[in-house]
Design an enzyme around this catalytic site. Structure first.
Site, short mmCIF file in Angstrom:
data_model
loop_
_atom_site.label_atom_id
_atom_site.label_comp_id
_atom_site.label_asym_id
_atom_site.label_seq_id
_atom_site.Cartn_x
_atom_site.Cartn_y
_atom_site.Cartn_z
N ASP A 221 3.33 -12.31 -2.73
CA ASP A 221 3.83 -11.36 -1.84
C ASP A 221 3.21 -9.95 -1.82
O ASP A 221 2.84 -9.49 -2.84
CB ASP A 221 5.48 -11.10 -2.05
CG ASP A 221 6.00 -10.17 -0.97
OD1 ASP A 221 6.09 -10.53 0.08
OD2 ASP A 221 6.28 -9.01 -1.48
N TYR B 287 2.14 -1.07 -0.25
CA TYR B 287 1.72 -1.08 -1.65
C TYR B 287 0.37 -0.49 -1.83
O TYR B 287 -0.82 -1.37 -1.74
CB TYR B 287 1.76 -2.56 -2.22
CG TYR B 287 3.02 -3.14 -2.03
CD1 TYR B 287 4.40 -2.39 -1.99
CD2 TYR B 287 3.31 -4.54 -1.84
CE1 TYR B 287 5.57 -3.30 -1.84
CE2 TYR B 287 4.39 -5.10 -1.70
CZ TYR B 287 5.58 -4.44 -1.82
OH TYR B 287 6.88 -4.91 -1.39
N LYS C 19 3.94 -8.25 5.17
CA LYS C 19 4.89 -7.25 5.81
C LYS C 19 4.67 -6.51 6.96
O LYS C 19 3.14 -6.11 7.25
CB LYS C 19 5.78 -6.37 4.92
CG LYS C 19 6.27 -7.20 3.84
CD LYS C 19 7.08 -6.44 2.64
CE LYS C 19 7.32 -7.27 1.63
NZ LYS C 19 6.39 -7.56 0.68
#
Length: 330
Positions: A51, A56, A79
């Protein structure tokens, strides 16, 4: 590695996956070589589910993960909801980041923003597919009063974009990646979702989704990926909870949980990793180890035998929701 189905799709993922926030330098000083070593160790251990997110390290996690997954057999969730724009932030520490790439975030949960984010993600990854696409951090926890506007964008256009990507088989599953129950409940009212990556809300410390969210998800055919199984560190002896200093009542409960685990000779972290999978609505648990050694430790905890009596003791002491399903057998 055991696998479970994502929602009602044909996609199967490992019950233990690798969370990618530390790979981008979120709350930890991790360079590219160390991040690559961590992913390589996960691959050698047999993990296939990973993931990541643009958030990030403002693209750092996606870059190293794409490099390491390219040409391999993987399942990846990424995402949307944040677009990365050129120009670094003044103080990365304010965002919990160390040495991010020189970008800043623009939130966009509308149709065009979701489509743009999906294409941008693939470019940063250098991959030709993302398997699970999640609308990231929609909700009051992140946006406060602005969430009404962002949720309207998702309801009026963003969901349609994600659904189109699913229907055209460009992704296999769609959902949310969030930290709160209520926005998942709200989302069930605007579309058909395959999975919610829910961080920190269904853990050994907290089981708030049991009474309302999980039954609603079961009716909708939506499964759960448990992020943050250690509640930001409090369940592995750190002082953080929900990405901040843990309040006294949380520290006290963590100590009470640890006392029971100690009585059975079980590391608290082992119970924390294994507990969520007692529920068949939970598809996977994805901790975010900060280096190769932490990954190896997590894998040991994940396979540590836990006697049924430990769960019984936790419930008898009121430390675990009485209706919470638990793993069976040592």
């Amino acid at each position: 590695m055991e696998q479970r189905r994502v929602g009602r799709t044909d996609l199967m993922i490992d019950t233990f996956g690798l969370g990618g926030a530390p790979l981008g330098g979120n709350f930890v000083d991790l360079d590219y070589a160390q991040a690559a070593e961590l992913i390589r160790a996960a691959q050698e251990a047999g993990l296939r589910y990973y993931d990541t997110a643009p958030w990030y390290g403002f693209g750092r996690s996606e870059r190293v993960m794409g490099d390491m997954l390219r040409g391999t057999d993987y399942v990846l969730s990424d995402k949307v909801g944040r677009l990365l724009k050129p120009g670094g932030v003044e103080n990365p520490a304010d965002y919990g980041m160390i040495d991010p790439l020189p970008f800043h975030v623009a939130y966009d949960y509308g149709y065009d923003g979701i489509m743009r984010a999906f294409e941008d993600n693939l470019q940063r990854l250098g991959l030709d597919r993302i398997d699970i696409l999640l609308a990231h951090d929609i909700g009051v926890f992140t946006h406060g009063e602005d969430n009404a506007r962002h949720f309207a964008d998702l309801a009026e256009g963003g969901y349609r974009a994600m659904d189109e990507l699913r229907r055209s088989a460009q992704v296999k599953a769609i959902g949310l990646g969030v930290n709160e129950n209520q926005v998942c409940m709200d989302a069930l009212g605007i579309g058909e979702w395959d999975v919610f990556l829910l961080a920190g809300r269904y853990t050994l410390l907290e089981q708030t989704p049991i009474d309302a969210l999980f039954p609603a998800c079961r009716s909708a055919g939506t499964t759960i990926i448990c992020g943050g199984p250690f509640n930001s560190g409090i369940l592995v002896g750190r002082k953080t909870w929900n990405y901040a200093k843990a309040p006294a009542e949380v520290v006290d409960k963590a100590r009470a949980l640890a006392k029971v685990a100690d009585a059975f000779g079980v590391p608290l972290a082992a119970a924390a990793l294994q507990f969520p999978l007692g529920s068949d609505i939970v598809t996977s648990v994805i901790p975010g180890p900060r280096d190769k050694a932490e990954l190896q430790q997590n894998l040991e905890w994940f396979t540590t035998p836990i006697p049924d009596e430990l769960w019984i003791s936790l419930k008898s002491k009121g430390l675990l929701h009485e209706a919470a399903p638990v793993p069976s057998g040592p």
